[in-house]
Design a protein around this motif. Structure first.
Motif, PDB file in Angstrom:
ATOM      1  N   VAL A  21       0.764  -1.299   0.060  1.00 19.86           N
ATOM      2  CA  VAL A  21      -0.083   0.018   0.018  1.00 19.86           C
ATOM      3  C   VAL A  21       0.869   1.358   0.033  1.00 19.86           C
ATOM      4  O   VAL A  21       0.719   2.216  -0.439  1.00 19.86           O
ATOM      5  N   ARG A  22       1.833   1.277   0.788  1.00 23.09           N
ATOM      6  CA  ARG A  22       2.925   2.264   0.861  1.00 23.09           C
ATOM      7  C   ARG A  22       3.262   2.541  -0.614  1.00 23.09           C
ATOM      8  O   ARG A  22       3.838   3.683  -0.930  1.00 23.09           O
ATOM      9  N   GLN A  23       4.032   1.475  -1.157  1.00 20.95           N
ATOM     10  CA  GLN A  23       4.468   1.670  -2.402  1.00 20.95           C
ATOM     11  C   GLN A  23       3.447   1.999  -3.629  1.00 20.95           C
ATOM     12  O   GLN A  23       3.866   2.927  -4.387  1.00 20.95           O
ATOM     13  N   ALA A  24       2.497   1.648  -3.270  1.00 24.94           N
ATOM     14  CA  ALA A  24       1.195   2.171  -4.292  1.00 24.94           C
ATOM     15  C   ALA A  24       0.981   3.714  -4.310  1.00 24.94           C
ATOM     16  O   ALA A  24       1.026   4.100  -5.188  1.00 24.94           O
ATOM     17  N   ILE A  25       1.185   4.027  -3.184  1.00 25.11           N
ATOM     18  CA  ILE A  25       0.926   5.562  -2.871  1.00 25.11           C
ATOM     19  C   ILE A  25       2.025   6.219  -3.732  1.00 25.11           C
ATOM     20  O   ILE A  25       1.870   7.281  -4.369  1.00 25.11           O
ATOM     21  N   ASN A  26       3.122   5.824  -3.403  1.00 24.64           N
ATOM     22  CA  ASN A  26       4.426   6.234  -4.213  1.00 24.64           C
ATOM     23  C   ASN A  26       4.347   6.387  -5.608  1.00 24.64           C
ATOM     24  O   ASN A  26       4.777   7.064  -6.165  1.00 24.64           O
ATOM     25  N   TYR A  27       3.824   5.244  -6.213  1.00 26.26           N
ATOM     26  CA  TYR A  27       3.450   4.953  -7.631  1.00 26.26           C
ATOM     27  C   TYR A  27       2.273   5.790  -8.149  1.00 26.26           C
ATOM     28  O   TYR A  27       2.295   5.937  -9.376  1.00 26.26           O
ATOM     29  N   GLY A  28       1.341   6.215  -7.586  1.00 22.65           N
ATOM     30  CA  GLY A  28       0.169   6.427  -7.677  1.00 22.65           C
ATOM     31  C   GLY A  28      -0.217   7.944  -7.994  1.00 22.65           C
ATOM     32  O   GLY A  28      -1.239   8.366  -8.479  1.00 22.65           O
ATOM     33  N   PHE A  29       0.916   8.897  -8.131  1.00 25.74           N
ATOM     34  CA  PHE A  29       0.497  10.180  -8.508  1.00 25.74           C
ATOM     35  C   PHE A  29       1.781  10.668  -9.124  1.00 25.74           C
ATOM     36  O   PHE A  29       2.943  10.075  -9.086  1.00 25.74           O
ATOM     37  N   ASP A  30       1.724  11.785 -10.274  1.00 25.77           N
ATOM     38  CA  ASP A  30       2.587  12.500 -11.186  1.00 25.77           C
ATOM     39  C   ASP A  30       3.299  13.331 -10.360  1.00 25.77           C
ATOM     40  O   ASP A  30       2.816  14.720 -10.331  1.00 25.77           O
ATOM     41  N   ARG A  31       4.526  13.305  -9.834  1.00 25.17           N
ATOM     42  CA  ARG A  31       5.170  14.262  -9.103  1.00 25.17           C
ATOM     43  C   ARG A  31       5.934  15.222 -10.215  1.00 25.17           C
ATOM     44  O   ARG A  31       5.783  16.528  -9.855  1.00 25.17           O
ATOM     45  N   MET A  91      12.823  19.780  -8.248  1.00 22.12           N
ATOM     46  CA  MET A  91      13.003  18.487  -9.106  1.00 22.12           C
ATOM     47  C   MET A  91      12.170  17.307  -8.542  1.00 22.12           C
ATOM     48  O   MET A  91      12.519  17.025  -7.283  1.00 22.12           O
ATOM     49  N   PRO A  92      11.348  16.851  -9.308  1.00 15.44           N
ATOM     50  CA  PRO A  92      10.615  15.693  -8.719  1.00 15.44           C
ATOM     51  C   PRO A  92      11.573  14.487  -8.171  1.00 15.44           C
ATOM     52  O   PRO A  92      12.542  14.248  -8.794  1.00 15.44           O
ATOM     53  N   ALA A  93      10.964  14.104  -6.991  1.00 17.70           N
ATOM     54  CA  ALA A  93      11.972  13.192  -6.192  1.00 17.70           C
ATOM     55  C   ALA A  93      11.489  11.636  -6.622  1.00 17.70           C
ATOM     56  O   ALA A  93      10.740  10.968  -5.992  1.00 17.70           O
ATOM     57  N   GLU A  94      12.415  11.485  -7.568  1.00 19.15           N
ATOM     58  CA  GLU A  94      11.971  10.019  -8.274  1.00 19.15           C
ATOM     59  C   GLU A  94      13.427   9.244  -7.973  1.00 19.15           C
ATOM     60  O   GLU A  94      13.392   8.080  -8.664  1.00 19.15           O
ATOM     61  N   TYR A 130       5.578   7.842 -11.703  1.00 19.62           N
ATOM     62  CA  TYR A 130       4.016   7.716 -11.852  1.00 19.62           C
ATOM     63  C   TYR A 130       3.923   6.492 -12.704  1.00 19.62           C
ATOM     64  O   TYR A 130       4.165   6.346 -13.802  1.00 19.62           O
ATOM     65  N   ASP A 131       3.189   5.597 -12.020  1.00 21.53           N
ATOM     66  CA  ASP A 131       2.856   4.268 -12.755  1.00 21.53           C
ATOM     67  C   ASP A 131       1.627   3.618 -12.150  1.00 21.53           C
ATOM     68  O   ASP A 131       1.620   2.928 -11.212  1.00 21.53           O
ATOM     69  N   LEU A 141      -4.632   9.724  -6.460  1.00 25.77           N
ATOM     70  CA  LEU A 141      -4.572   8.433  -5.719  1.00 25.77           C
ATOM     71  C   LEU A 141      -6.092   7.876  -5.723  1.00 25.77           C
ATOM     72  O   LEU A 141      -6.377   6.753  -5.958  1.00 25.77           O
ATOM     73  N   GLU A 142      -7.022   8.995  -5.713  1.00 21.10           N
ATOM     74  CA  GLU A 142      -8.425   8.271  -5.858  1.00 21.10           C
ATOM     75  C   GLU A 142      -8.530   7.630  -7.165  1.00 21.10           C
ATOM     76  O   GLU A 142      -9.494   6.678  -7.269  1.00 21.10           O
ATOM     77  N   GLU A 143      -8.163   8.003  -8.118  1.00 19.26           N
ATOM     78  CA  GLU A 143      -8.264   7.328  -9.403  1.00 19.26           C
ATOM     79  C   GLU A 143      -7.922   6.100  -9.314  1.00 19.26           C
ATOM     80  O   GLU A 143      -8.382   5.095 -10.172  1.00 19.26           O
ATOM     81  N   ILE A 144      -6.856   5.500  -8.529  1.00 16.48           N
ATOM     82  CA  ILE A 144      -6.542   4.180  -8.158  1.00 16.48           C
ATOM     83  C   ILE A 144      -7.200   3.183  -7.190  1.00 16.48           C
ATOM     84  O   ILE A 144      -6.875   2.236  -7.023  1.00 16.48           O
ATOM     85  N   GLY A 145      -8.160   4.016  -6.392  1.00 13.49           N
ATOM     86  CA  GLY A 145      -8.703   3.352  -5.388  1.00 13.49           C
ATOM     87  C   GLY A 145      -8.148   3.635  -4.048  1.00 13.49           C
ATOM     88  O   GLY A 145      -8.882   3.069  -3.048  1.00 13.49           O
ATOM     89  N   ILE A 146      -7.179   4.665  -3.795  1.00 17.69           N
ATOM     90  CA  ILE A 146      -6.799   5.206  -2.471  1.00 17.69           C
ATOM     91  C   ILE A 146      -7.459   6.544  -2.200  1.00 17.69           C
ATOM     92  O   ILE A 146      -7.245   7.578  -2.691  1.00 17.69           O
ATOM     93  N   LYS A 147      -8.351   6.459  -1.019  1.00 20.45           N
ATOM     94  CA  LYS A 147      -8.919   7.371  -0.829  1.00 20.45           C
ATOM     95  C   LYS A 147      -8.133   8.331   0.345  1.00 20.45           C
ATOM     96  O   LYS A 147      -8.049   7.578   1.567  1.00 20.45           O
ATOM     97  N   ILE A 148      -8.012   9.444   0.285  1.00 18.01           N
ATOM     98  CA  ILE A 148      -7.162  10.306   1.213  1.00 18.01           C
ATOM     99  C   ILE A 148      -8.053  11.338   1.725  1.00 18.01           C
ATOM    100  O   ILE A 148      -8.729  12.253   1.153  1.00 18.01           O
TER     101      ILE A 148
END
Length: 541
Positions: free
Chosen positions: A319-329, A342-345, A366-367, A408-415
């Motif tokens: 879940v923590r990794q999904a949050i990291n992948y789930g938005f476009d820095r 600079m995006p922290a990638e 972002y993935d 994140l809501e687009e992939i099913g994670i509600k914040i």
């Protein structure tokens, strides 16, 4: 009456130093800047924020300092030796350094600096009576007895409990500025407004809330490569307008030589979304951008046996990794910050440090597809059964939190975003009461250890706000602290950084940048990764 006298001194100093228009009239060169937050003190023992650090840096020197490349170079000490066990550092002091004039000295004339001043200054930092905010830099690092010794007038010795490779970086901090005992004895707490150092500028006058005047130190010891004495400027005038719009107006009118950072209220007027000057500003002002040692991030509490953690889906690494992948820095930085940063990638260690290498430390890009796979592996396909996760933030970063929450809501994670005062956020994180929180980490000194200490299992909060614990990480950290070879230590840093990223106790957002707007007549004015205000080689043309 006293207030009037001080104000007159500032006013007179301004007339004496200030020049109309170009600032160079009457052969006087005065650099003007505004400090919107004010300056609380000129005592380096309390140099805990940028406004104090900037002023203190003009008035004092340290044993060693950082150059533009963030390398440790000599300052008051022209050389140093390290013992075979790497616990004893012996510093050899320059013979040509004098304190500024002060009423505390005989005949008011500044005396020569000695190693006894260094020992006194460092002892003062750790003295509970001083209550210095910088006492932590020596805590559990220096020997219990005779940690600071003057072997003679020109030789100072520092003894550590155990080897600590980044110690020279700590000694470059403004907390470690060298001060004279006599002046502090004379003024006590009022040393804050009666500073006396060895720096390139000396104190002239200060009307709190109005202005401060610093004058050139004619006895300053440094010279440029051609032998010309430093500094080039005759003085510095600092104003204290707390309104950023007023500051920007003064800059536009030429009353300020530069402004640091761009207020969000007028960033779109100056910068394009790509972070470049709009055409109407090109040629009129200079946009200076430089990597800044600050990582903006979201932290995730990892404390074992904490009910908040045990009842949260954030206990699952997927879940923590999904949050990291789930938005476009990249999109976030472009549209919300006009590409400031600079995006922290890569890792938690920011760009600008020598050990930073995005080709070695692989972070998150972002993935959304990868994020959905991870959610499914965690037992929450498309977010099904995943409860809302509360994110604590402050008002300044509510737009960032909103951007991340929408994606994140687009992939099913509600914040669920909760905006609270900064003081309350700090209290919650210090007490392990914040499960998911906004944070930032600004380097105290230019070494990656400063960032990795945030995850060392034996550290409390601060700095280990996430309560991250990983035995392998801790072993690498302890190995790095006794590794003198920089390249080998950097490799250890990179291994630790990758471990943190893989475990995902944080969501790195972006690596910050110093942005300065500068008038073209300002020369020799360079930014650096610590965002120090360096004026020794600055001049006005």
């Amino acid at each position: 009456m006293n207030r009037k006298v001080i104000f007159f001194a500032v006013f007179y100093g301004a007339i004496l130093l200030n020049a109309c228009g170009s600032r160079t009239g009457g052969n006087k060169q005065v650099f003007h800047y505004n400090e919107a937050t004010g300056i609380a003190t000129l005592d380096p023992a309390f140099a805990k924020n940028q406004s104090i650090i900037w002023a203190v840096h003009q008035l004092y020197n340290t044993l060693v300092e950082t150059n533009e490349a963030l390398e440790i170079v000599p300052s008051l000490a022209y050389s140093w030796d390290v013992s075979a066990d790497r616990k004893v550092y012996t510093f050899h002091l320059r013979p040509d350094v004098f304190f500024h004039d002060s009423d505390a000295f005989p005949q008011g004339k500044g005396r020569k600096l000695t190693a006894f001043d260094v020992a006194y200054s460092f002892s003062r930092i750790i003295d509970p009576a001083t209550a210095s905010s910088g006492a932590w830099i020596f805590n559990e690092r220096v020997a219990d007895k005779e940690a600071f010794r003057a072997l003679n007038d020109s030789t100072f010795q520092l003894t550590l409990k155990r080897p600590f490779a980044p110690i020279l970086g700590l000694l470059s901090m403004q907390y470690c500025s060298i001060v004279p005992r006599e002046v502090i004895t004379k003024y006590g707490a009022d040393f804050r407004s009666h500073p006396c150092g060895t720096g390139p500028f000396k104190f002239k006058a200060w009307e709190e809330g109005q202005a401060m005047i610093l004058q050139k130190n004619e006895k300053y010891f440094e010279r440029d490569s051609s032998g010309k004495p430093l500094p080039y400027l005759d003085g510095i005038k600092i104003t204290f307008f707390d309104n950023k719009a007023t500051e920007f107006l003064l800059f536009r009118q030429g009353e300020l030589d530069f402004i640091n950072d761009i207020d969000p209220s007028f960033k779109d007027e100056i910068l394009t979304k790509k972070g470049e000057l709009h055409k109407e500003w090109q040629g009129k002002i200079i946009l200076s951008k430089h990597s800044y040692l600050n990582t903006e991030y979201l932290g995730i509490l990892m404390e074992k046996d904490n009910a908040l953690v045990n009842q949260s889906p954030l206990r699952f690494k997927q879940v923590r990794q999904a949050i990291n992948y789930g938005f476009d820095r990249r999109k976030m930085i472009m549209y919300l910050y006009n590409s400031k940063g600079m995006p922290a990638e890569s890792g938690f260690i920011p760009a600008g440090l020598p050990s930073f290498d995005s080709a070695v430390v692989k972070g998150y890009r972002y993935d959304p597809g990868k994020a959905r796979v991870l959610l499914r592996e965690a037992g929450f396909p498309d977010g099904e059964g995943l409860p809302a996760i509360k994110l604590l933030t402050i008002a300044t970063y509510s737009d960032i939190a909103g951007f991340i929450a929408r994606q994140l809501e687009e992939i099913g994670i509600k914040i669920q975003i909760e905006v609270i005062p900064k003081s309350l956020l700090l209290e919650h994180t210090a007490k392990s009461e914040a499960l998911f929180f906004r944070g930032s980490w600004i380097a105290d000194f230019p070494e990656a250890e400063n960032y990795l200490s945030v995850f060392y299992g034996k550290n409390p909060a601060p700095p280990n706000y996430t309560r991250y614990q990983n035995p392998r990480f801790d072993a690498l950290y302890e190995q790095a602290m006794v590794t003198e070879d920089d390249s080998l230590r950097y490799k250890l840093y990179q291994q630790m950084d990758q471990l943190v990223i893989d475990d995902a106790p944080v969501v790195p957002l972006w690596y910050d940048e110093v942005i300065r707007l500068v008038h073209p007549h300002v020369k020799g004015f360079h930014a650096n990764g610590l965002n120090l205000l360096e004026l020794r080689r600055t001049y006005l043309k």
